[in-house]
Design an enzyme around this catalytic site. Structure first.
Site, PDB file in Angstrom:
ATOM      1  N   LYS A 269       0.836  -1.219   0.000  1.00  0.00           N
ATOM      2  CA  LYS A 269       0.000   0.000   0.000  1.00  0.00           C
ATOM      3  C   LYS A 269       0.858   1.250   0.000  1.00  0.00           C
ATOM      4  CE  LYS A 269      -4.450  -1.679   0.880  1.00  0.00           C
ATOM      5  NZ  LYS A 269      -5.771  -1.624   1.449  1.00  0.00           N
TER       6      LYS A 269
ATOM      7  N   LYS B 253      -4.436 -10.228  -7.138  1.00  0.00           N
ATOM      8  CA  LYS B 253      -5.732 -10.576  -6.532  1.00  0.00           C
ATOM      9  C   LYS B 253      -6.832  -9.615  -7.003  1.00  0.00           C
ATOM     10  CE  LYS B 253      -6.431  -8.053  -2.295  1.00  0.00           C
ATOM     11  NZ  LYS B 253      -7.162  -7.982  -1.083  1.00  0.00           N
TER      12      LYS B 253
ATOM     13  N   LYS C 108     -11.389  -4.524  -4.910  1.00  0.00           N
ATOM     14  CA  LYS C 108     -12.469  -3.576  -5.209  1.00  0.00           C
ATOM     15  C   LYS C 108     -11.946  -2.193  -5.540  1.00  0.00           C
ATOM     16  CE  LYS C 108     -14.053  -3.977  -0.436  1.00  0.00           C
ATOM     17  NZ  LYS C 108     -12.948  -3.545   0.421  1.00  0.00           N
TER      18      LYS C 108
HETATM   19  P1  ATP Z   1      -9.105  -2.921  -1.160  1.00  0.00           P
HETATM   20  O1  ATP Z   1      -9.193  -3.108  -2.637  1.00  0.00           O
HETATM   21  O2  ATP Z   1      -9.755  -1.671  -0.661  1.00  0.00           O
HETATM   22  O3  ATP Z   1      -7.751  -3.175  -0.590  1.00  0.00           O
HETATM   23  P2  ATP Z   1     -10.100  -5.562  -0.799  1.00  0.00           P
HETATM   24  O4  ATP Z   1     -11.021  -5.856  -1.921  1.00  0.00           O
HETATM   25  O5  ATP Z   1      -8.762  -6.145  -0.811  1.00  0.00           O
HETATM   26  O6  ATP Z   1     -10.034  -4.020  -0.548  1.00  0.00           O
HETATM   27  P3  ATP Z   1     -10.678  -5.915   2.044  1.00  0.00           P
HETATM   28  O7  ATP Z   1     -11.696  -5.042   2.691  1.00  0.00           O
HETATM   29  O8  ATP Z   1      -9.244  -5.620   2.310  1.00  0.00           O
HETATM   30  O9  ATP Z   1     -10.913  -6.006   0.475  1.00  0.00           O
HETATM   31  O10 ATP Z   1     -10.962  -7.429   2.422  1.00  0.00           O
HETATM   32  C1  ATP Z   1     -12.146  -7.977   2.944  1.00  0.00           C
HETATM   33  C2  ATP Z   1     -12.040  -9.466   3.047  1.00  0.00           C
HETATM   34  O11 ATP Z   1     -12.062 -10.043   1.742  1.00  0.00           O
HETATM   35  C3  ATP Z   1     -10.742  -9.955   3.679  1.00  0.00           C
HETATM   36  O12 ATP Z   1     -11.020 -11.060   4.494  1.00  0.00           O
HETATM   37  C4  ATP Z   1      -9.888 -10.351   2.525  1.00  0.00           C
HETATM   38  O13 ATP Z   1      -8.982 -11.359   2.874  1.00  0.00           O
HETATM   39  C5  ATP Z   1     -10.934 -10.882   1.546  1.00  0.00           C
HETATM   40  N1  ATP Z   1     -10.502 -10.701   0.160  1.00  0.00           N
HETATM   41  C6  ATP Z   1     -10.203  -9.532  -0.453  1.00  0.00           C
HETATM   42  N2  ATP Z   1      -9.878  -9.728  -1.738  1.00  0.00           N
HETATM   43  C7  ATP Z   1      -9.970 -11.068  -1.951  1.00  0.00           C
HETATM   44  C8  ATP Z   1      -9.751 -11.905  -3.082  1.00  0.00           C
HETATM   45  N3  ATP Z   1      -9.401 -11.411  -4.249  1.00  0.00           N
HETATM   46  N4  ATP Z   1      -9.941 -13.235  -2.943  1.00  0.00           N
HETATM   47  C9  ATP Z   1     -10.320 -13.755  -1.762  1.00  0.00           C
HETATM   48  N5  ATP Z   1     -10.540 -13.025  -0.661  1.00  0.00           N
HETATM   49  C10 ATP Z   1     -10.374 -11.704  -0.737  1.00  0.00           C
END
Ligand code: ATP
Ligand code: LTN
Length: 338
Positions: free
Chosen positions: A123, A205, A208
């Site tokens: 980040k 990965k 969002k």
């Molecule tokens: P950002 O894009 O804002 O970093 P993010 O999509 O990575 O957000 P988080 O709020 O950090 O989402 O994660 C919420 C939950 O979803 C966490 O438990 C994280 O491990 C899971 N998660 C996030 N992205 C993935 C993915 N691509 N596959 C599986 N699990 C995920």
């Protein structure tokens, strides 16, 4: 079961806790990697789920947009099947014990261990103009979130594993420096679907906050949009639907299909033997459309029910404050605060 026996059984229920940031509409990755498991765990565990709004302040947010996203995220949680009658649901910033414990825990946290966190490194590279202190101490607040509720298991995607290991280290350190205070939480990472990959770059990965909306499926995307995103998903020049090293795109689609249909990868391979990528992508798209349909419909209903949502999160905050205050009082006493 006899009443007494049932009571003992209830008391033995293990505690689960997890959170999600309100940084946008949840993706299929968030759903498969995290929230879907949260929903299933409500029957067998005592669960607490919350919107980690304070964590999202570590990245620059537009106030009016964030406010809207927090409420939307809360409604989405309920739309995904988290039931406030079964689980504790709240918004992190409504429960002041989290930031209080976080400060106390930062006194048992070393600069070096926070510097090693891969999420911090990623980040800070991504937001090079805003490497703030919150981004650095993010894992300490996350440890406080977990330890306040004496959680036994924390269901998250694979990307959060290091933060959980950190939480265990802090808890162990605190327990041995003072006296046993915190339960050591175990990560609960589903074997399949723990990491859903980007549809445009399957080595990254699905996230969002990705700038390219074709890279992720939002859980509120309409059927047409979902189908077109899968149609344009990046795969390879091979033609066979099989799970193999180097076939990141196909592996990702296979794993999405297998998790949502409760089939093994072998079964998926057999089902699509002799069929092309086009047919397979269409089938994956259709599966995702059907899996997300009830969530989208329930969200549309809930978003008009502002008074109900407010009632649920107010009640959640009250209960969460009561539960977490017990741990916080103990901690304050042990560290020598008057
Ligand atoms: P950002 O894009 O804002 O970093 P993010 O999509 O990575 O957000 P988080 O709020 O950090 O989402 O994660 C919420 C939950 O979803 C966490 O438990 C994280 O491990 C899971 N998660 C996030 N992205 C993935 C993915 N691509 N596959 C599986 N699990 C995920
Ligand atoms: N860091 C997590 C969100 C989060 C969390 C938590 C998850 C904040 N506090 C406590 C589990 C337990 C994320 O970005 N996924």
């Amino acid at each position: 079961m006899e009443k007494e026996e049932q009571k003992v059984e209830n008391e033995k229920k293990k505690r689960i806790l997890s959170g999600i940031q309100p940084t946008g509409i949840f993706t299929l990755g968030n759903y498969i990697g995290a929230i879907r498991n949260w929903e299933q765990m409500q029957e067998d565990f005592e669960c607490a789920y919350f919107i980690a709004d304070l964590h999202s302040l570590t990245v620059r947010q537009e106030p009016a947009k964030l406010r809207k996203q927090i409420l939307e995220a809360f409604a989405l949680l309920l739309a995904c099947g988290i039931d406030p009658k079964k689980s504790l649901c709240f918004i992190q910033s409504h429960v002041p014990t989290h930031t209080e414990l976080s400060w106390i825990l930062s006194g048992v946290t070393q600069f070096g261990e926070l510097s090693r966190m891969t999420q911090f490194k990623d980040k800070s590279a991504k937001h090079a103009d805003n490497v703030n202190a919150g981004l650095f101490t993010y894992p300490v607040l996350m440890a406080a979130d977990i330890l306040l509720y004496q959680a036994d298991f924390v269901p998250v995607g694979a990307d959060q594993k290091q933060h959980l290991e950190f939480t265990r280290d802090i808890a162990e350190r605190f327990n041995s420096r003072y006296s046993p205070t915190f339960t050591l939480p175990e990560p609960y990472i589903a074997e399949s679907g723990a990491r859903v990959m980007s549809l445009q770059d399957p080595t990254k990965k699905m996230s969002k906050s990705d700038e390219n909306p074709k890279a992720f499926v939002s859980i509120l995307d309409t059927p047409d949009v979902i189908m077109s995103k899968f149609k344009s998903a990046v795969t390879d020049s091979d033609t066979e639907v099989c799970y193999k090293e180097g076939k990141d795109g196909i592996n990702n689609l296979m794993s999405i299909y297998s998790v949502l249909n409760n089939k093994s990868l072998d079964e998926v391979e057999k089902e699509f033997a002799g069929k092309g990528y086009g047919d397979f992508k269409k089938a994956v798209g259709e599966t995702v459309v059907e899996a997300l349909r009830p969530i989208r419909e329930e969200f549309d209903r809930l978003k008009t029910e502002k008074a109900y949502l407010e009632e649920v999160y107010t009640e959640g905050a009250r209960n969460a404050t009561a539960i977490s205050s017990r741990t916080l009082s103990k901690v304050k006493r042990k560290v020598g605060l008057l």
